[in-house]
Design an enzyme around this catalytic site. Structure first.
Site, PDB file in Angstrom:
ATOM      1  N   GLU A  50      38.318  61.563  62.514  1.00  0.00           N
ATOM      2  CA  GLU A  50      37.801  60.610  63.496  1.00  0.00           C
ATOM      3  C   GLU A  50      37.626  59.202  62.930  1.00  0.00           C
ATOM      4  O   GLU A  50      37.740  58.215  63.659  1.00  0.00           O
ATOM      5  CB  GLU A  50      36.470  61.096  64.084  1.00  0.00           C
ATOM      6  CG  GLU A  50      36.609  62.271  65.047  1.00  0.00           C
ATOM      7  CD  GLU A  50      36.591  63.628  64.358  1.00  0.00           C
ATOM      8  OE1 GLU A  50      36.622  63.666  63.103  1.00  0.00           O
ATOM      9  OE2 GLU A  50      36.527  64.647  65.069  1.00  0.00           O
ATOM     10  N   PHE A 112      24.065  72.948  69.994  1.00  0.00           N
ATOM     11  CA  PHE A 112      25.242  72.998  69.132  1.00  0.00           C
ATOM     12  C   PHE A 112      25.984  71.664  69.192  1.00  0.00           C
ATOM     13  O   PHE A 112      26.261  71.147  70.262  1.00  0.00           O
ATOM     14  CB  PHE A 112      26.170  74.134  69.581  1.00  0.00           C
ATOM     15  CG  PHE A 112      27.451  74.183  68.789  1.00  0.00           C
ATOM     16  CD1 PHE A 112      27.425  74.423  67.423  1.00  0.00           C
ATOM     17  CD2 PHE A 112      28.683  73.976  69.410  1.00  0.00           C
ATOM     18  CE1 PHE A 112      28.608  74.445  66.679  1.00  0.00           C
ATOM     19  CE2 PHE A 112      29.855  74.008  68.680  1.00  0.00           C
ATOM     20  CZ  PHE A 112      29.812  74.239  67.320  1.00  0.00           C
ATOM     21  N   GLN A 113      26.287  71.099  68.047  1.00  0.00           N
ATOM     22  CA  GLN A 113      26.988  69.810  67.913  1.00  0.00           C
ATOM     23  C   GLN A 113      26.299  68.671  68.654  1.00  0.00           C
ATOM     24  O   GLN A 113      26.947  67.788  69.196  1.00  0.00           O
ATOM     25  CB  GLN A 113      28.452  69.949  68.344  1.00  0.00           C
ATOM     26  CG  GLN A 113      29.194  70.893  67.410  1.00  0.00           C
ATOM     27  CD  GLN A 113      30.709  70.805  67.512  1.00  0.00           C
ATOM     28  OE1 GLN A 113      31.235  70.558  68.591  1.00  0.00           O
ATOM     29  NE2 GLN A 113      31.390  71.009  66.400  1.00  0.00           N
ATOM     30  N   LYS A 162      28.600  66.640  78.661  1.00  0.00           N
ATOM     31  CA  LYS A 162      29.660  67.493  79.187  1.00  0.00           C
ATOM     32  C   LYS A 162      29.496  67.764  80.686  1.00  0.00           C
ATOM     33  O   LYS A 162      30.477  67.758  81.430  1.00  0.00           O
ATOM     34  CB  LYS A 162      29.683  68.824  78.415  1.00  0.00           C
ATOM     35  CG  LYS A 162      30.884  69.682  78.764  1.00  0.00           C
ATOM     36  CD  LYS A 162      31.115  70.781  77.733  1.00  0.00           C
ATOM     37  CE  LYS A 162      32.400  71.536  78.073  1.00  0.00           C
ATOM     38  NZ  LYS A 162      32.731  72.548  77.048  1.00  0.00           N
ATOM     39  N   MET A 478      38.659  46.705  41.380  1.00  0.00           N
ATOM     40  CA  MET A 478      37.609  45.738  41.674  1.00  0.00           C
ATOM     41  C   MET A 478      36.306  46.133  40.980  1.00  0.00           C
ATOM     42  O   MET A 478      35.575  45.291  40.458  1.00  0.00           O
ATOM     43  CB  MET A 478      37.398  45.654  43.191  1.00  0.00           C
ATOM     44  CG  MET A 478      36.455  44.576  43.631  1.00  0.00           C
ATOM     45  SD  MET A 478      36.917  42.963  43.023  1.00  0.00           S
ATOM     46  CE  MET A 478      37.944  42.336  44.343  1.00  0.00           C
TER      47      MET A 478
HETATM   48  C1  LIG Z   1      36.200  42.808  48.143  1.00  0.00           C
HETATM   49  C2  LIG Z   1      35.886  41.710  49.112  1.00  0.00           C
HETATM   50  C3  LIG Z   1      35.923  40.386  48.693  1.00  0.00           C
HETATM   51  C4  LIG Z   1      35.714  39.354  49.600  1.00  0.00           C
HETATM   52  N1  LIG Z   1      35.860  38.061  49.172  1.00  0.00           N
HETATM   53  C5  LIG Z   1      35.865  37.059  50.087  1.00  0.00           C
HETATM   54  C6  LIG Z   1      36.201  35.724  49.718  1.00  0.00           C
HETATM   55  O1  LIG Z   1      36.484  35.416  48.576  1.00  0.00           O
HETATM   56  N2  LIG Z   1      36.239  34.776  50.684  1.00  0.00           N
HETATM   57  C7  LIG Z   1      35.955  35.077  51.993  1.00  0.00           C
HETATM   58  O2  LIG Z   1      36.048  34.185  52.837  1.00  0.00           O
HETATM   59  N3  LIG Z   1      35.583  36.310  52.358  1.00  0.00           N
HETATM   60  C8  LIG Z   1      35.559  37.309  51.435  1.00  0.00           C
HETATM   61  N4  LIG Z   1      35.255  38.588  51.850  1.00  0.00           N
HETATM   62  C9  LIG Z   1      34.928  38.829  53.264  1.00  0.00           C
HETATM   63  C10 LIG Z   1      33.458  38.579  53.585  1.00  0.00           C
HETATM   64  O3  LIG Z   1      32.719  39.705  53.206  1.00  0.00           O
HETATM   65  C11 LIG Z   1      33.266  38.324  55.111  1.00  0.00           C
HETATM   66  O4  LIG Z   1      33.768  39.391  55.844  1.00  0.00           O
HETATM   67  C12 LIG Z   1      33.992  37.103  55.595  1.00  0.00           C
HETATM   68  O5  LIG Z   1      33.853  36.029  54.709  1.00  0.00           O
HETATM   69  C13 LIG Z   1      33.481  36.683  56.965  1.00  0.00           C
HETATM   70  O6  LIG Z   1      34.387  35.864  57.575  1.00  0.00           O
HETATM   71  P1  LIG Z   1      33.993  34.822  58.706  1.00  0.00           P
HETATM   72  O7  LIG Z   1      32.922  33.926  58.225  1.00  0.00           O
HETATM   73  O8  LIG Z   1      35.266  34.211  59.146  1.00  0.00           O
HETATM   74  O9  LIG Z   1      33.296  35.674  59.830  1.00  0.00           O
HETATM   75  P2  LIG Z   1      33.747  36.841  60.801  1.00  0.00           P
HETATM   76  O10 LIG Z   1      33.096  38.087  60.360  1.00  0.00           O
HETATM   77  O11 LIG Z   1      35.198  36.861  61.061  1.00  0.00           O
HETATM   78  O12 LIG Z   1      32.941  36.362  62.076  1.00  0.00           O
HETATM   79  C14 LIG Z   1      33.479  35.563  63.038  1.00  0.00           C
HETATM   80  C15 LIG Z   1      32.494  34.521  63.524  1.00  0.00           C
HETATM   81  O13 LIG Z   1      33.128  33.849  64.600  1.00  0.00           O
HETATM   82  C16 LIG Z   1      32.382  33.976  65.777  1.00  0.00           C
HETATM   83  N5  LIG Z   1      33.295  34.131  66.894  1.00  0.00           N
HETATM   84  C17 LIG Z   1      33.974  35.226  67.287  1.00  0.00           C
HETATM   85  N6  LIG Z   1      34.730  34.966  68.361  1.00  0.00           N
HETATM   86  C18 LIG Z   1      34.534  33.676  68.660  1.00  0.00           C
HETATM   87  C19 LIG Z   1      35.020  32.816  69.683  1.00  0.00           C
HETATM   88  N7  LIG Z   1      35.911  33.226  70.599  1.00  0.00           N
HETATM   89  N8  LIG Z   1      34.572  31.545  69.705  1.00  0.00           N
HETATM   90  C20 LIG Z   1      33.674  31.099  68.790  1.00  0.00           C
HETATM   91  N9  LIG Z   1      33.191  31.850  67.803  1.00  0.00           N
HETATM   92  C21 LIG Z   1      33.614  33.133  67.735  1.00  0.00           C
HETATM   93  C22 LIG Z   1      31.472  35.153  65.579  1.00  0.00           C
HETATM   94  O14 LIG Z   1      30.300  35.012  66.358  1.00  0.00           O
HETATM   95  C23 LIG Z   1      31.205  35.109  64.071  1.00  0.00           C
HETATM   96  O15 LIG Z   1      30.123  34.261  63.777  1.00  0.00           O
HETATM   97  C24 LIG Z   1      35.412  39.646  50.943  1.00  0.00           C
HETATM   98  C25 LIG Z   1      35.333  40.967  51.350  1.00  0.00           C
HETATM   99  C26 LIG Z   1      35.587  42.006  50.467  1.00  0.00           C
HETATM  100  C27 LIG Z   1      35.539  43.404  50.962  1.00  0.00           C
HETATM  101  C1  LIG Z   2      34.153  53.572  51.288  1.00  0.00           C
HETATM  102  C2  LIG Z   2      33.911  52.693  50.108  1.00  0.00           C
HETATM  103  N1  LIG Z   2      33.359  53.187  48.977  1.00  0.00           N
HETATM  104  C3  LIG Z   2      33.165  52.402  47.898  1.00  0.00           C
HETATM  105  C4  LIG Z   2      33.509  51.079  47.925  1.00  0.00           C
HETATM  106  C5  LIG Z   2      33.272  50.172  46.710  1.00  0.00           C
HETATM  107  N2  LIG Z   2      34.572  49.688  46.179  1.00  0.00           N
HETATM  108  C6  LIG Z   2      35.033  48.452  46.455  1.00  0.00           C
HETATM  109  S1  LIG Z   2      36.537  48.169  45.797  1.00  0.00           S
HETATM  110  C7  LIG Z   2      36.594  49.704  45.102  1.00  0.00           C
HETATM  111  C8  LIG Z   2      37.763  50.147  44.287  1.00  0.00           C
HETATM  112  C9  LIG Z   2      39.031  50.196  45.038  1.00  0.00           C
HETATM  113  O1  LIG Z   2      40.031  50.742  44.196  1.00  0.00           O
HETATM  114  P1  LIG Z   2      41.545  50.711  44.613  1.00  0.00           P
HETATM  115  O2  LIG Z   2      41.706  51.164  46.006  1.00  0.00           O
HETATM  116  O3  LIG Z   2      42.346  51.418  43.587  1.00  0.00           O
HETATM  117  O4  LIG Z   2      41.875  49.141  44.611  1.00  0.00           O
HETATM  118  P2  LIG Z   2      42.008  48.132  43.379  1.00  0.00           P
HETATM  119  O5  LIG Z   2      40.727  47.386  43.307  1.00  0.00           O
HETATM  120  O6  LIG Z   2      42.286  48.908  42.166  1.00  0.00           O
HETATM  121  O7  LIG Z   2      43.143  47.245  43.784  1.00  0.00           O
HETATM  122  C10 LIG Z   2      35.412  50.413  45.383  1.00  0.00           C
HETATM  123  C11 LIG Z   2      35.126  51.771  44.908  1.00  0.00           C
HETATM  124  C12 LIG Z   2      34.076  50.590  49.136  1.00  0.00           C
HETATM  125  N3  LIG Z   2      34.399  49.309  49.285  1.00  0.00           N
HETATM  126  N4  LIG Z   2      34.285  51.407  50.194  1.00  0.00           N
END
Ligand SMILES: Cc1cc2nc3c(=O)[nH]c(=O)nc-3n(C[C@H](O)[C@H](O)[C@H](O)COP(=O)(O)OP(=O)(O)OC[C@H]3O[C@@H](n4cnc5c(N)ncnc54)[C@H](O)[C@@H]3O)c2cc1C
Ligand SMILES: Cc1ncc(C[n+]2csc(CCOP(=O)(O)OP(=O)(O)O)c2C)c(N)n1
Ligand SMILES: [Mg+2]
Lengths: 565, 163
Positions: A50, A112-113, A162, A478
């Site tokens: 799911e 159940f469930q 249901k 990472m």
């Molecule tokens: C491993 C990892 C590393 C990351 N590193 C970075 C990084 O280096 N740099 C980075 O930028 N992010 C990074 N992120 C992502 C970060 O965690 C956030 O998800 C991201 O920065 C949010 O993006 P955003 O500000 O564009 O907001 P979003 O989450 O895309 O939110 C959108 C915003 O726009 C608004 N909005 C939506 N629709 C409309 C509309 N029609 N009109 C007006 N407003 C609207 C919403 O209300 C909201 O405030 C990383 C994530 C991970 C998992």
């Molecule tokens: C469901 C979940 N569990 C744990 C994490 C924490 N986490 C972030 S990156 C990462 C490692 C990812 O490894 P891989 O898919 O091999 O990517 P790589 O960084 O090596 O490119 C982990 C465990 C996560 N983001 N999501």
């Protein structure tokens, strides 16, 4: 004519224009499945878990401009779906999730469930409903789609017991609904817009920072017109990539923790900042204290008032839809003929070019081991920059974001807010169903891909010719990077031991697998894989284990305190 | 700063848990929360007393407005308003203290609504401060049990909160 709740549910979805529903059957939804069986307007995609149903619907929604749709059973069906729902919620993805529930008379009896679906999902949905009376069903489903797709989009859940799927009533799908308690503001305040433009045209060091809102609000054309008209630098968040064309000279690259040197420096040192559909995430501005050491005026456009002045005090708030507001800004600029301060802008660009010359994304192009960055660059070349790219979470995600220069919106599909490993493959399936004519690639890592690997089976069933690029560094890269930088090289539980043979694994699912070990084989392998138009090809690239993502703003540090190569 | 926020919300099952859930999920304080149906059966009226910096209060009102079941939100503390709380307090009232307790209740305009040989139950309304003052005025050990409703608030003058 009276219809059963189950018939009504499926009729509503069809009348709403849903073409695909992603799901998994079970006791509480058997009557709904029976109705799905009897019709062919709504096509059901049977996933293997799911969580993947929700990710696939999510990928579908991100790829096109329509909401995703999910159907799962009560109890474990719902709890399995929760990760997917939270993922969609954090990234504001429009989606309607229909869940089965135990019969109304059994609710609260530990049946159940039975789980309290409305309670469990409440913090990770835009809204949810429990339908206790079949006469409310059609209106509730209409409301769900209305709420999911308007204002700040998000997932909305409809829980149907249901017995409600068996009960009968007249069916009529409402053409529209209005709710006194829900009226998102779309049109930006004209006076505020005027104030914003005055600030921008007087700016000495302007900066435009846009996010997921521009993609969600389909406002890239309006943004491009605005930015080019002013000649200002523009950066995108991870969620906003493709909102502004990466190959445009005004584009500064992504900003934030793994953003470019020039984007982060410009963000830190600008005097007027225009934020559009972006929410000043902690991965974006680093330590807010450091961010505020520099004085700047901030203009913030967002459809959700609660995004404004949440983490950062804003001088000119503009609540409204990005497209509406940008159109109005373009109109006012054209009408007044206002122009920015040319001399100041020239000096600002000179500074920016100096930052850019730092070439912060450089890497060793002559290495004897495959560099992950090189794989993404080649991928960009071979797909003509025109693929839909999904990703999982980790280093590979950051490299895909940095090196696959996205020129168009809705081509980059990843979990930013929740950072959900396992997202990439099912999201690719959904994106492909939305655009079967497009090339769809899933960039993943050997750890992430194993979190939803079972979906290779779904891909077989529906003949989804997805190309999987596995950047296999045998590490949760990472995690390993953080351990190297901040935990004295103690690589606690981040080594991926006992990996499967991905080639054989893929083959056992009936697909094509490839293992690529040498840099000189990368291009040929990619070409071969993409020439197999009808096959899912899993490319297992054995990459450099020690490679790190740069630049990096360490946790708690300011934007200009990047670790660079 | 202490704020008293009033809201009208759809009289739907689960609406209360959405508000309560919001406060706990986002770490906002709740000093008190009261809710009851209004003259319009489809609406409930809620009063929340909370504390926080201006930024936090701004987020609280925005986040409350964002809840789909919430129809209207006002921060009553932004204008003139009236605030009342009801307290029922059971006190020791025997021997020589009995007269004194009756006198205290009178001073604070409380009403004695239940009587036993050894105790009075007093009903008292007023601002939270007044109720506190009453409790402070009683001798140590006099209070057997208290129950307070939390504050309800309404705007002064013509100001009304209506859909
Ligand atoms: C491993 C990892 C590393 C990351 N590193 C970075 C990084 O280096 N740099 C980075 O930028 N992010 C990074 N992120 C992502 C970060 O965690 C956030 O998800 C991201 O920065 C949010 O993006 P955003 O500000 O564009 O907001 P979003 O989450 O895309 O939110 C959108 C915003 O726009 C608004 N909005 C939506 N629709 C409309 C509309 N029609 N009109 C007006 N407003 C609207 C919403 O209300 C909201 O405030 C990383 C994530 C991970 C998992
Ligand atoms: C469901 C979940 N569990 C744990 C994490 C924490 N986490 C972030 S990156 C990462 C490692 C990812 O490894 P891989 O898919 O091999 O990517 P790589 O960084 O090596 O490119 C982990 C465990 C996560 N983001 N999501
Ligand atoms: Mg890895």
């Amino acid at each position: 004519m009276e219809l059963t709740g189950a018939e009504i549910t499926v009729r509503c979805l069809a009348d709403e224009g849903v073409d695909y529903i992603f799901g998994y059957p079970g006791g509480a939804v058997l009557h709904i499945y029976d109705e799905i069986f009897k019709q062919d307007r709504v096509k059901h995609i049977l996933v293997r878990h799911e969580q993947a149903a929700v990710h696939a619907a999510d990928g579908y929604a991100r790829a096109c401009e329509k909401p995703g749709c999910v159907l799962v059973t009560s109890g474990p069906g719902v709890t399995n779906a929760v990760t997917g729902i939270a993922t969609a919620y954090m990234d504001s993805i429009p989606m309607v999730i229909v869940t089965g529930q135990v019969p109304t008379h059994a609710i609260g009896q530990d049946a159940f469930q039975e789980v309290d679906t409305v309670g469990i999902t409440r913090p990770c949905v835009k809204h949810n409903f429990l339908v206790k009376d079949v006469r409310d069903l059609a209106t509730t489903i209409k409301k769900a789609f209305y709420i999911a797709t308007t204002g700040r989009p998000g997932p909305v859940l409809v829980d149907i017991p249901k017995d409600v799927t068996i009960a009968r009533t007249e069916y009529e799908y409402p053409a529209s609904v209005s709710m006194r308690s829900y009226n998102p503001v779309l049109k930006g305040h004209a006076g505020q817009i005027r104030k914003a433009l005055a600030l921008l045209t007087e700016a000495k060091r302007p900066m435009i920072y846009t996010g997921g809102g521009v993609v969600l609000g389909s406002a890239s054309a309006e943004l491009a017109q605005f930015v080019r008209n002013l000649g200002f630098p523009c950066t995108n968040t991870l969620m906003g990539l493709g909102g502004y064309p990466a190959n445009d000279p005004l584009f500064m690259g992504m900003l934030g923790m793994h953003g470019t040197y020039e984007a982060n420096m410009a963000m830190q040192h600008c005097d007027v900042l225009l934020a559009i559909g972006a929410r000043f995430d902690d991965r974006v501005i680093g330590n807010p204290k450091h961010f505020f050491q520099e004085d700047r005026r901030i203009i913030h456009v967002d459809v959700d008032p609660s995004s404004i002045s949440k983490r950062v005090r804003v001088d000119v708030p503009i609540v409204g839809d990005v497209r509406e507001v940008l159109s109005e800004m373009n109109r006012q600029l054209a009408a007044t003929g206002a122009k920015p301060d040319a001399a100041a802008l020239k000096a600002w660009w000179t500074q920016i070019e100096l930052w850019r010359a730092r070439n912060c994304l450089k890497y060793d192009r002559n290495a004897a081991i495959i560099k992950p960055q090189m794989v993404i660059e080649k991928l960009h070349e071979i797909t003509g920059g025109d693929a839909i790219v999904t990703s999982d979470v980790g280093q590979h995600q950051m490299w895909a974001a940095q090196f696959y220069r996205f020129d168009k919106p809705r081509r980059w599909i990843n979990s930013g807010g929740l950072g959900t490993m396992g997202f990439g493959l099912p999201a690719a399936l959904g994106a492909w169903l939305a655009h079967p004519e497009s090339t769809v690639v899933c960039v993943t890592g050997e750890a992430s891909i194993q979190m939803c690997i079972q979906e290779l089976s779904t891909c077989k069933q529906y003949r989804a010719p997805i190309k999987i690029v596995n950047l296999n560094n045998r590490y949760m890269g990472m995690v390993r990077q953080w351990q190297e930088f901040f935990h004295g090289n103690r690589y606690a539980e981040s080594y991926m031991d006992a990996l499967p043979d991905f080639v054989k694994l893929t083959e056992s699912y009936g697909h094509v697998g490839m293992r690529i070990e040498k840099p000189e084989d990368v291009e040929g392998a990619l070409r071969e894989a993409f020439s197999r138009k009808d096959d899912l090809v899993f490319m297992d690239f054995v990459t450099d284990q020690t490679e790190n993502v740069f630049p990096m703003v360490p946790g708690g540090k300011g934007l200009s305190e990047m670790i660079l190569v | 700063m202490r704020h008293i926020i009033s809201l009208l919300l759809e009289n739907e099952s689960g609406a209360l848990s959405r508000v309560a859930g919001l406060f706990s999920a986002r770490g906002y304080n709740i000093e008190s929360l009261t809710v009851a149906p209004t003259e319009d059966a489809t609406l409930s009226r809620m009063t929340i007393v909370t504390t926080g910096s201006d930024d936090v209060i701004e987020q609280i009102t925005k986040q409350l407005n964002k809840l789909v079941d919430v129809v209207k939100v006002v921060d009553l503390s932004e204008g003139e308003h009236i605030e009342r709380e009801l307290m029922l307090v059971k006190v020791r009232a025997s021997g020589k203290d009995r007269e004194e307790m009756k006198r205290m209740a009178d001073i604070f305009r409380g009403r004695i609504i239940d009587v036993t040989d050894k105790s009075y139950t007093i009903e008292l309304t007023g601002t939270g401060q007044k109720l506190d003052a009453f409790l402070d005025a009683l001798e140590d050990g006099a209070v057997l049990e208290t129950v307070r409703t939390g504050a309800s608030g309404i705007g002064r003058g013509e100001r009304i909160l209506k859909v």
